[in-house]
Enzyme design. Structure first.
Site, mmCIF file in Angstrom:
data_model
loop_
_atom_site.group_PDB
_atom_site.id
_atom_site.type_symbol
_atom_site.label_atom_id
_atom_site.label_comp_id
_atom_site.label_asym_id
_atom_site.label_seq_id
_atom_site.Cartn_x
_atom_site.Cartn_y
_atom_site.Cartn_z
ATOM 1 N N ASN A 7 0.870 -1.174 0.000
ATOM 2 C CA ASN A 7 0.000 0.000 0.000
ATOM 3 C C ASN A 7 0.906 1.224 0.000
ATOM 4 O OD1 ASN A 7 -1.711 2.083 0.564
ATOM 5 N ND2 ASN A 7 -2.711 1.115 2.324
ATOM 6 N N ARG A 91 -2.641 -2.160 -3.392
ATOM 7 C CA ARG A 91 -3.745 -1.224 -3.251
ATOM 8 C C ARG A 91 -3.525 -0.116 -4.273
ATOM 9 N NH1 ARG A 91 -4.729 3.700 0.745
ATOM 10 N NH2 ARG A 91 -6.829 4.150 0.073
ATOM 11 N N HIS A 180 -12.437 4.120 -0.533
ATOM 12 C CA HIS A 180 -12.542 3.188 0.606
ATOM 13 C C HIS A 180 -13.302 1.925 0.196
ATOM 14 C CE1 HIS A 180 -12.290 6.496 3.985
ATOM 15 N NE2 HIS A 180 -11.110 5.983 3.733
ATOM 16 N N ARG A 241 -10.094 16.864 6.586
ATOM 17 C CA ARG A 241 -10.814 17.232 5.355
ATOM 18 C C ARG A 241 -12.222 17.716 5.696
ATOM 19 N NH1 ARG A 241 -9.892 11.711 2.247
ATOM 20 N NH2 ARG A 241 -8.222 11.250 3.711
ATOM 21 N N GLU A 380 -8.088 -4.015 5.471
ATOM 22 C CA GLU A 380 -7.925 -3.831 4.029
ATOM 23 C C GLU A 380 -6.827 -4.730 3.468
ATOM 24 O OE1 GLU A 380 -8.932 0.572 2.807
ATOM 25 O OE2 GLU A 380 -8.312 0.509 4.888
#
Ligand code: AMP
Length: 395
Positions: A7, A91, A180, A241, A380
């Site tokens: 990742n 990923r 996601h 964010r 993940e």
């Protein structure tokens, strides 16, 4: 089978050697602050003490070489020969509209990832670097790309279209992509297992609440709506964010405050969200502590965070014509009884009642009403490893 999961983020590389059948990581590590003078490696190999090292890691190429050599290290590594790695799962953030599932990496796939750099300039170049380096370091070993956007690619047009002139979509590719996806897909499948019901018959809302946060409406196993959009900036309130704002705010900041595009970008992505509202931190634990101690700005940040989730849950239940399960995941979703309680307190109209004791101990099933409420730990890396195995079996 051992899958090396890579990742590659903008300033870090996470790596895990995973046995997807045994559902366990044999080794996991992260190289952070790549390119700075403070780069460091943290690695934990099955059952042994974590190692932490400050190192010179000038770029992502060097970071991936370091991950590879760490796994093979005679003293603290986990394998003695590269042939013990059977496949690499990557990923990859953005595949645009081209790919709706994970795929074996080929030259064509590499070109698709490259063509989506314009949509994910901070991620896709590093994801590509991971693929190219893995090909060099592990020649002949199959590589699979697993995309953040893929799970959301079956959304209907009314969910993914923005009401801009049609050419914004047809000529520029501006639409909701959603992110996601690996996490939403993984927890939705795990939730169905937990409920012992077929995924195909369930209407679920999955809330991934971490430093990045998004919600998805998952109907029959398919994402039919999600809160992140053209970029991962839209939707829920996140660590730094903003999530949803009126787009005219951007124009106002440019026209009346004289901000440049870089400054607006920094403001929306790095200085907003929980950090911006609270002035305390982007870390929910710290914000909750401060709120409890009477810090009103921290309390406001928590209120806005939960209110936004509530709005999405209500609207997604409407989109699906009802709700069978609400699923919490991510660092906040998995660990914060307070946040789950605050969100669920106003959802009795959807058949949601929390069991206080179960909620307090982060149990998997925390609802006592007709609509299930679940806490599912996302993983993940395991999802990428399992997908890699599935794709290799299918070819
Ligand atoms: P993630 O990005 O999924 O690793 O999640 C990071 C976020 O989870 C941070 O805001 C953490 O403060 C938050 N988090 C982790 N543990 C807890 C906890 N026990 N209570 C509240 N928030 C938590």
């Amino acid at each position: 089978m051992n899958v090396l999961v890579l990742n590659c983020g903008s300033s870090s590389v996470k790596f895990q050697l995973v046995n997807p059948a045994g559902k366990r990581a044999l080794a996991k590590g992260i190289i952070e602050e790549i390119g700075s003078h403070n780069a460091f490696l943290t690695c934990q190999v099955n059952g042994r003490d974590e190692i932490k090292k400050a190192l010179e890691v000038p770029d992502h190429d060097a970071a991936i070489r370091l991950a590879h050599s760490t796994l093979l290290h005679p003293e603290y590594g986990v394998i003695s020969d590269p042939s013990e790695i059977d496949a690499v799962g990557h990923r990859v953030v953005h595949a645009g509209e081209e790919l709706t599932d994970s795929v074996l990496v080929t030259d064509d796939v590499i070109e698709i990832i490259r063509s989506c750099i314009k949509f994910a300039p901070l991620h896709n170049p590093h994801n590509l670097c991971g693929i190219e380096m893995a090909m060099e370091l592990l020649p002949g070993i199959p590589q699979v790309a697993v995309f953040d956007t893929a799970f959301h690619q079956q959304m209907p047009p009314e969910a993914y279209m923005y009401a801009l002139p049609l050419t914004a979509y047809t000529e520029l590719g501006i639409r909701r992509y959603g992110f996601h996806g690996t996490s939403h897909g993984f927890v939705a499948a795990a939730a169905a297992k937990e409920l012992d019901r077929p995924l195909e018959e369930l209407r679920m809302i999955t809330c991934h609440l971490g430093n990045g946060a998004s919600a998805a409406a998952v109907k029959g196993g398919i994402s039919v709506e999600t809160s992140m959009g053209f970029t991962p900036l839209e939707g829920l309130v996140m660590g730094t964010r903003s999530g949803d704002i009126d787009p005219a705010v951007v124009l106002y900041l440019i026209e009346h405050e004289g901000l440049g595009s870089d400054e607006v970008n920094t403001l929306l992505n790095k200085q907003s969200g929980l950090l911006g509202l609270s002035g305390v931190s982007n870390d929910m634990r710290e914000i909750l502590t401060q709120a409890e101690q009477g810090n009103e700005d921290a309390a406001l940040a928590v209120d806005v965070f939960c209110h936004r989730i509530l709005k999405y849950v209500g609207s997604y239940a409407a989109v699906m014509g009802g709700l069978d399960a609400l699923v919490f995941t991510g660092g906040i979703g998995e660990n914060s009884p307070r946040i789950r309680e605050k969100v669920c307190a106003r959802l009795a109209f959807l058949g949601i009642t929390l069991s206080e004791a179960e909620n307090q101990r982060n149990a998997t099933s925390i609802g006592s009403g007709p609509t299930a409420v679940l806490v599912i730990n996302t993983n993940e890396e395991l999802a990428i490893a399992q997908d890699t195995r599935r794709i290799l079996r299918e070819i």
